[in-house]
Scaffold this active site. Sequence first.
Site, PDB file in Angstrom:
ATOM      1  N   ASP A 218      44.142  33.352  40.381  1.00  0.00           N
ATOM      2  CA  ASP A 218      44.934  34.512  40.430  1.00  0.00           C
ATOM      3  C   ASP A 218      44.134  35.624  41.105  1.00  0.00           C
ATOM      4  O   ASP A 218      44.394  36.485  42.040  1.00  0.00           O
ATOM      5  CB  ASP A 218      45.414  35.003  38.986  1.00  0.00           C
ATOM      6  CG  ASP A 218      46.318  34.131  38.408  1.00  0.00           C
ATOM      7  OD1 ASP A 218      45.967  32.838  38.230  1.00  0.00           O
ATOM      8  OD2 ASP A 218      47.603  34.380  38.071  1.00  0.00           O
TER       9      ASP A 218
ATOM     10  N   GLU B 294      49.131  35.930  28.521  1.00  0.00           N
ATOM     11  CA  GLU B 294      47.823  35.265  28.420  1.00  0.00           C
ATOM     12  C   GLU B 294      46.537  36.194  28.665  1.00  0.00           C
ATOM     13  O   GLU B 294      45.507  35.849  28.134  1.00  0.00           O
ATOM     14  CB  GLU B 294      47.729  34.234  29.632  1.00  0.00           C
ATOM     15  CG  GLU B 294      48.815  33.051  29.450  1.00  0.00           C
ATOM     16  CD  GLU B 294      49.053  32.057  30.389  1.00  0.00           C
ATOM     17  OE1 GLU B 294      47.927  31.866  31.024  1.00  0.00           O
ATOM     18  OE2 GLU B 294      49.891  31.401  30.737  1.00  0.00           O
TER      19      GLU B 294
ATOM     20  N   ASP C 231      45.899  37.325  34.546  1.00  0.00           N
ATOM     21  CA  ASP C 231      46.941  36.860  35.239  1.00  0.00           C
ATOM     22  C   ASP C 231      48.201  37.778  35.088  1.00  0.00           C
ATOM     23  O   ASP C 231      48.912  38.184  35.869  1.00  0.00           O
ATOM     24  CB  ASP C 231      47.339  35.619  34.875  1.00  0.00           C
ATOM     25  CG  ASP C 231      47.386  35.314  33.284  1.00  0.00           C
ATOM     26  OD1 ASP C 231      46.815  35.947  32.726  1.00  0.00           O
ATOM     27  OD2 ASP C 231      48.060  34.224  32.887  1.00  0.00           O
TER      28      ASP C 231
ATOM     29  N   TRP D  45      41.151  27.540  42.396  1.00  0.00           N
ATOM     30  CA  TRP D  45      40.831  28.687  41.005  1.00  0.00           C
ATOM     31  C   TRP D  45      39.382  28.892  41.314  1.00  0.00           C
ATOM     32  O   TRP D  45      38.764  29.958  41.451  1.00  0.00           O
ATOM     33  CB  TRP D  45      41.307  27.938  39.818  1.00  0.00           C
ATOM     34  CG  TRP D  45      42.643  28.438  39.548  1.00  0.00           C
ATOM     35  CD1 TRP D  45      42.918  29.311  38.563  1.00  0.00           C
ATOM     36  CD2 TRP D  45      44.104  28.086  40.104  1.00  0.00           C
ATOM     37  NE1 TRP D  45      44.346  29.565  38.643  1.00  0.00           N
ATOM     38  CE2 TRP D  45      44.976  28.879  39.615  1.00  0.00           C
ATOM     39  CE3 TRP D  45      44.446  27.333  41.151  1.00  0.00           C
ATOM     40  CZ2 TRP D  45      46.453  28.756  39.792  1.00  0.00           C
ATOM     41  CZ3 TRP D  45      45.637  27.272  41.727  1.00  0.00           C
ATOM     42  CH2 TRP D  45      46.672  28.014  40.888  1.00  0.00           C
TER      43      TRP D  45
ATOM     44  N   GLU E 291      55.950  36.824  38.062  1.00  0.00           N
ATOM     45  CA  GLU E 291      55.186  35.551  38.055  1.00  0.00           C
ATOM     46  C   GLU E 291      56.107  34.661  39.046  1.00  0.00           C
ATOM     47  O   GLU E 291      55.416  33.781  39.484  1.00  0.00           O
ATOM     48  CB  GLU E 291      55.188  35.021  36.746  1.00  0.00           C
ATOM     49  CG  GLU E 291      54.276  33.551  36.688  1.00  0.00           C
ATOM     50  CD  GLU E 291      54.132  33.218  35.142  1.00  0.00           C
ATOM     51  OE1 GLU E 291      54.727  33.819  34.210  1.00  0.00           O
ATOM     52  OE2 GLU E 291      53.214  32.342  35.043  1.00  0.00           O
TER      53      GLU E 291
ATOM     54  N   HIS F  46      52.608  39.712  37.186  1.00  0.00           N
ATOM     55  CA  HIS F  46      51.464  38.761  37.739  1.00  0.00           C
ATOM     56  C   HIS F  46      51.293  39.340  39.172  1.00  0.00           C
ATOM     57  O   HIS F  46      52.132  39.370  39.942  1.00  0.00           O
ATOM     58  CB  HIS F  46      52.171  37.301  37.789  1.00  0.00           C
ATOM     59  CG  HIS F  46      51.667  36.481  36.959  1.00  0.00           C
ATOM     60  ND1 HIS F  46      51.997  36.735  35.671  1.00  0.00           N
ATOM     61  CD2 HIS F  46      50.822  35.247  36.906  1.00  0.00           C
ATOM     62  CE1 HIS F  46      51.578  35.724  34.806  1.00  0.00           C
ATOM     63  NE2 HIS F  46      50.898  34.774  35.626  1.00  0.00           N
TER      64      HIS F  46
HETATM   65  C1  BGC Z   1      49.010  31.703  34.279  1.00  0.00           C
HETATM   66  C2  BGC Z   1      48.670  31.820  36.004  1.00  0.00           C
HETATM   67  C3  BGC Z   1      47.384  30.832  36.193  1.00  0.00           C
HETATM   68  C4  BGC Z   1      48.024  29.638  35.679  1.00  0.00           C
HETATM   69  C5  BGC Z   1      47.224  28.412  36.272  1.00  0.00           C
HETATM   70  C6  BGC Z   1      49.574  30.414  34.278  1.00  0.00           C
HETATM   71  O1  BGC Z   1      49.867  30.257  32.776  1.00  0.00           O
HETATM   72  O2  BGC Z   1      49.826  32.727  34.064  1.00  0.00           O
HETATM   73  O3  BGC Z   1      48.814  32.862  36.723  1.00  0.00           O
HETATM   74  O4  BGC Z   1      46.793  30.993  37.140  1.00  0.00           O
HETATM   75  O5  BGC Z   1      48.750  29.406  34.509  1.00  0.00           O
HETATM   76  O6  BGC Z   1      48.184  27.493  36.835  1.00  0.00           O
END
Ligand code: BGC
Length: 926
Positions: free
Chosen positions: A491, A484, A479, A556, A800, A818
Amino acid sequence: MPLVLSDLRADHLENPLALRRVTPRLTWRVRAEGTASAPRAHRIRITAADGAVAHDSGWIDSDATALEAVDFEGAPGSDYRWHLAVRDADGAEVEASAGFGIGLADWDAPWAEPVQERVLAEGPLEIGPEVFAPAADAAPPGERLHPPRHLRQAFNLPAAPVSARLRISSQGVHQPSLNGRPVGDGLLAPGYESYQHEISVMTHDVTSLLREGANVLGVILGDGWYAGRISILGRSAQYGDILRATWRLEVDLPDGSRHVIRPDASVRSSRGPIDWSDIFIGERHDARAEMPGWDEPSADAEASEGWTPCALLPVSVPLVPFVGEPIRRVRELPAQRILTTPAGETVIDFGQVMAGRVRMRVRGERGTVVRLEHAEVIDAEGNFLDNILGVNKDQADEYVLAGRPEGEEWEPLFTFHGFRYVKLIGYPRTPEPEDFTAVVIANDLAQTASFSSSHARLDRLVENTIWSQRSNFLAVPTDCPQRERAGWTGDLQIFAPTAATLMGVAAFLDRWLRNVRVDQDAHGGIVPIIVPMPPAMDDPDRPNAGLGDISDAAGWSDAITIAPWELYRHYGDPRFLRDNLEAMRTWVEHQTAGAAASLPAGLDPASLSPERLARQRLLWNGRMNFGDWLAPSTLDGSRPEAAGLDEFSAIMLAPQLTAELTGPLFQIRSLDLYAASAEALGDAVTAAQAREHAAAVRAAFAAEYVGDDGRIGPDMQGIAVLALAFDAVPDEIRPRAVARLVELVQEAGVHLDTGFVSVPFLLDVLWDEGHADLARALLVQDTAPSWLYEVDHGATTIWEAWNAVHEDGTVERMSMNHYAFGCVVDWMMRRLAGIELLEPGYRRTRIAPDLDGVLDHCQAHVDAPAGRIAVDWARTGAGARLTVEIPLGVIAEVALAPGWTLDGPTELTPGTHTLRAARTEEGSAS
Ligand code: BGC
């Protein structure tokens, strides 16, 4: 004129040393110099190392540029060459050849486990506010982290080898060397995967690094993803707390004998100059403790204090060949400027947000400590701002000078950061830009597309997207490269079409999809929201793992249907479907079962009519998911439901409002792609069943959520977009649903209000429904939320959140890197530049430049499997000129908007065509 053969690849790679599949897919390109004489037939012979013919396809009458030698099975550990001959229409033949090796299926070497301090297991076990806040009471890293180990194995060779391979893997990350010279240019090997299920083995050709007599193999071992702090929790030791390495050095000598060197009782290890290293926290290197020559035969290293024997342990986890492009240093960026901020700090600006680390030159007194802290932004006042908060997410490196009079140079080994700015602390002299270089690291994927137009800001948007892809295609698709670094499946699926357009992602995503399937199997058929699913988030008390209530999430988990389909489309390789069809089936069956088993919270089955109950039992809407994640109006307070919510509740508003709908919508999407995949593989029965099921889900969705007035569920842009894109709106209501979507966009002041999962479809839906002008207006909108707002506010990557930097310069503590919203580049390539894939592998391609739009001219290209497809067009007075390049193996059709006519054929054969277009009517329809 003869044909020219090029780009010979096995499993999408040039001369791979160790494939995992024993029957590789072989592909090539054919070019005709001058007048094209089409290829008519090809023949492939595969020869083993001793020259024996292992496979001969015979002449195959076909113009295809791919072959799976189905009756060939390579022997593990063997090298092959393949010889391609192609005959043209006149009977002339051309030849080319390339190599591939097959990796080992079994592993017969032990782990070498050095004496070491165990990695401290620390960090939260659950998501809570502290995950995004600095740990106030954290002890300094030196008290919590352990030093990487140096391993050394000395051995003698009776002669210099004719050929030698080093196969090496580790629990932890490793850096190998032979006789003091680095082996290969890879970094952070063996990368990251679901280590509890399998670990990759790297294969290197080391023929030139070995010599007759004394040799030394050196290996440095660091925590990496295996034991270091990783993923959203920032927790360490998730796979293990002890580092190990294993290797097979296979040496073929001139007399025909083979020596295999494995870890044995002779391996010694010591700590070295790295005090600690963690991919999140950073690295500290004490140059005073360097051990010159430690990995060379001359050094008396083993005699010296601190070198201890390694334990030898059996390898119990499957070790599998690493197939693909390794992580490498892919770019170097000089420092742009060095600032003294209002707060009086020294900050280096590299001018670009990226993933990587800094190489620094420094001269000063022995023992001086230089510290480098990394961040992506400076704040409104111009001060360094740590935009990434969280336990163990320090992103700081330290270097202790040896005090060499000529100066010293350093780059960390086993860490990387997401940054543009570096705060420099303790640098002993006035820093000069030339002493600092940002080293960008990523899996070394080829860039396969370009876009350059009359619209500089849109060009920058494409550049920013490429940068975000480069920063996040690092070990696994992540991401973001700072907070993270997690393989969020959502993503990736959002970005997959753009990813496969911009870069050669076939091998990279093939590897990741294998992890997805392995993790899916380990979770009873549920595709996790993160792959590799970090063990600390795996709760043994639940059948699945995830974040709070969310484990199997719409948009997802559907990555398992979407990503393979996109790869098939882009690369034309049916194995992406074959390998994943079973996983797709398991996934859609999970959705079906989930739909039958649970209803949306608050819906009492007893209160429903039998018809409604039956419908609800078809819809996968009973579980929480991320919904249309980060939909702008849920975050900026503009929706009534958002009033008075704190930050966390606001983030969860999009899931609350939309999850019940994104569930069935992605259920439809997955069923459609499962059907299409089965059909492409020739299974018409399965395809028909899946389509029938999808039709039932569509009907149930429409009856439950689509109003006669065209309003759908919570009446939000994103839901309308998804319902229209996935064809979940009955034909008779469709015009009203489109009208409502247009109204919603207008009401938002011509702004998008789409979240993660719907944004990829917004512009297409508007365009296809006759609102091209509105799609264009959204693309070039430059107040937030919009793509160009980011560009205009200094973005060098994709953010993001659309407003991560506010109008007044205030910075949200969000990620600036992101790739998800960069998904619009796929649309720009298709709808603006006008290169649109119609048939898998671009075998049929539409050329449809947007002559009525925001561009005056555009040059773009895509490297299709068969070769380069390029357009170069410009509007001229009353018309336009268009040059199109089409490779052999591709047929293109030119499709201009209504109101334009072409002065040539609309079907283009391979070659370069220069065409003119004229406007035939005033104000063409759009
Ligand atoms: C991440 C996202 C991820 C999401 C889940 C976030 O903290 O950075 O890109 O898909 O959490 O909703």
